[in-house]
Motif scaffolding. Structure first.
Motif, PDB file in Angstrom:
ATOM      1  N   MET A   1       0.806  -1.114   0.163  1.00 58.09           N
ATOM      2  CA  MET A   1      -0.219   0.018  -0.038  1.00 58.09           C
ATOM      3  C   MET A   1       0.773   1.111   0.186  1.00 58.09           C
ATOM      4  O   MET A   1       2.026   1.330   0.532  1.00 58.09           O
ATOM      5  CB  MET A   1      -1.018   0.023   1.269  1.00 58.09           C
ATOM      6  N   LEU A   2       0.480   2.295  -0.596  1.00 58.54           N
ATOM      7  CA  LEU A   2       0.958   3.604  -0.566  1.00 58.54           C
ATOM      8  C   LEU A   2       0.520   4.250   0.558  1.00 58.54           C
ATOM      9  O   LEU A   2      -0.929   4.119   0.937  1.00 58.54           O
ATOM     10  CB  LEU A   2       0.672   4.336  -1.905  1.00 58.54           C
ATOM     11  N   THR A   3       1.165   5.083   1.456  1.00 50.04           N
ATOM     12  CA  THR A   3       0.712   6.113   2.289  1.00 50.04           C
ATOM     13  C   THR A   3       0.796   7.576   1.842  1.00 50.04           C
ATOM     14  O   THR A   3       1.811   8.006   1.554  1.00 50.04           O
ATOM     15  CB  THR A   3       1.468   5.598   3.527  1.00 50.04           C
ATOM     16  N   ARG A  28      -5.661   1.793  -3.366  1.00 49.03           N
ATOM     17  CA  ARG A  28      -4.004   1.318  -3.242  1.00 49.03           C
ATOM     18  C   ARG A  28      -3.301   2.442  -2.165  1.00 49.03           C
ATOM     19  O   ARG A  28      -2.031   2.256  -2.049  1.00 49.03           O
ATOM     20  CB  ARG A  28      -3.310   1.384  -4.779  1.00 49.03           C
ATOM     21  N   THR A  30      -3.306   4.520   1.578  1.00 49.37           N
ATOM     22  CA  THR A  30      -4.050   4.728   2.950  1.00 49.37           C
ATOM     23  C   THR A  30      -3.403   6.220   3.080  1.00 49.37           C
ATOM     24  O   THR A  30      -2.346   6.548   2.980  1.00 49.37           O
ATOM     25  CB  THR A  30      -3.346   3.692   4.023  1.00 49.37           C
ATOM     26  N   LEU A  57       6.041   5.562  -0.665  1.00 47.08           N
ATOM     27  CA  LEU A  57       6.001   4.241  -1.393  1.00 47.08           C
ATOM     28  C   LEU A  57       6.289   2.909  -0.314  1.00 47.08           C
ATOM     29  O   LEU A  57       6.439   3.101   0.516  1.00 47.08           O
ATOM     30  CB  LEU A  57       6.996   4.441  -2.600  1.00 47.08           C
ATOM     31  N   GLU A  58       5.761   1.868  -1.281  1.00 51.03           N
ATOM     32  CA  GLU A  58       5.858   0.798  -0.427  1.00 51.03           C
ATOM     33  C   GLU A  58       7.484   0.412  -0.069  1.00 51.03           C
ATOM     34  O   GLU A  58       7.612  -0.161   1.019  1.00 51.03           O
ATOM     35  CB  GLU A  58       5.486  -0.523  -1.511  1.00 51.03           C
ATOM     36  N   ASP A  59       8.524   0.645  -0.708  1.00 53.46           N
ATOM     37  CA  ASP A  59       9.964   0.469  -0.428  1.00 53.46           C
ATOM     38  C   ASP A  59      10.511   1.819   0.849  1.00 53.46           C
ATOM     39  O   ASP A  59      11.527   1.815   0.933  1.00 53.46           O
ATOM     40  CB  ASP A  59      10.747   0.614  -1.499  1.00 53.46           C
TER      41      ASP A  59
END
Length: 201
Positions: A1-3, A28, A30, A57-59
């Motif tokens: 998920m992207l925040t 996708r 939050t 981002l996810e990373d």
């Protein structure tokens, strides 16, 4: 998920939320509430400027500001959707810059009264910011942008700025800008995410 680090009243955060909805990416992302005035809020680690919106981002990589985030989301959705390719790109980026500039000027007026004691406020500086917003609105009133059923980044930015003026300035812009009022009504009717992201606090 992207925040997405944002706050409900932010016009720039709202721009990203609407862009995500138009692009089909809402599920996708939050959204995490952010207090940019709190030294303990992690936003200052995630974005050294301590500003919103910031996208994580996810990373763990972070992207900011709203213009960069919008570019990323458009790319993620396949590209050329809210930010056209080729020469059609530049009218949208120009409209976004104008709308964001009006929004910046409005925010600075709000901050002057919110964060500065009355005896220290600079009336000339506030008037200068108000002049930027007034000139920008006049230019847009003279030539409201057209858009199809699926808006692009310039129209999204403009709708969010006008929404912010409604929120913080009691809609005082409306009486002198009937064409923009009609434009915003049409936008809201075609883009359900505009009402869904309206700050109701």
């Amino acid at each position: 998920m992207l925040t997405l680090r944002s706050s409900p009243a932010s016009p720039f955060g709202r721009k990203i939320k609407i862009a995500a909805a138009v692009l089909g990416l809402t599920d996708r992302i939050t959204v995490v509430a952010t207090d940019t005035t709190d030294p303990q809020d992690s936003i200052r680690r995630e974005n050294p400027l301590g500003k919103i919106p910031t996208l994580i981002l996810e990373d763990g990589t972070t992207l900011f500001d709203s213009r960069v985030i919008a570019e990323y989301l458009d790319m993620l959705a396949g590209g050329g959707i809210i930010i056209p390719a080729g020469m059609a790109r530049f009218p949208q980026l120009r409209l976004q810059a104008l709308a964001d500039g009006i929004g910046d000027a409005a925010l600075l007026q709000v901050y002057e009264t919110r964060f500065r004691e009355e005896e220290h406020r600079n009336a000339a500086w506030v008037e200068n910011q108000a002049g930027k917003a007034a000139r920008g609105l006049a230019a847009l009133e003279a030539a409201p942008p057209a858009f199809d059923d699926k808006p692009r980044i310039g129209e999204i930015a403009l709708a969010c700025t006008l929404g912010y003026l409604d929120l913080r300035f009691d809609g005082s812009w409306r009486s002198g800008h009937p064409a923009l009022v009609a434009w915003l009504d049409a936008f809201a009717a075609k883009v359900p995410a505009f009402e869904a992201t309206r700050f109701k606090g």
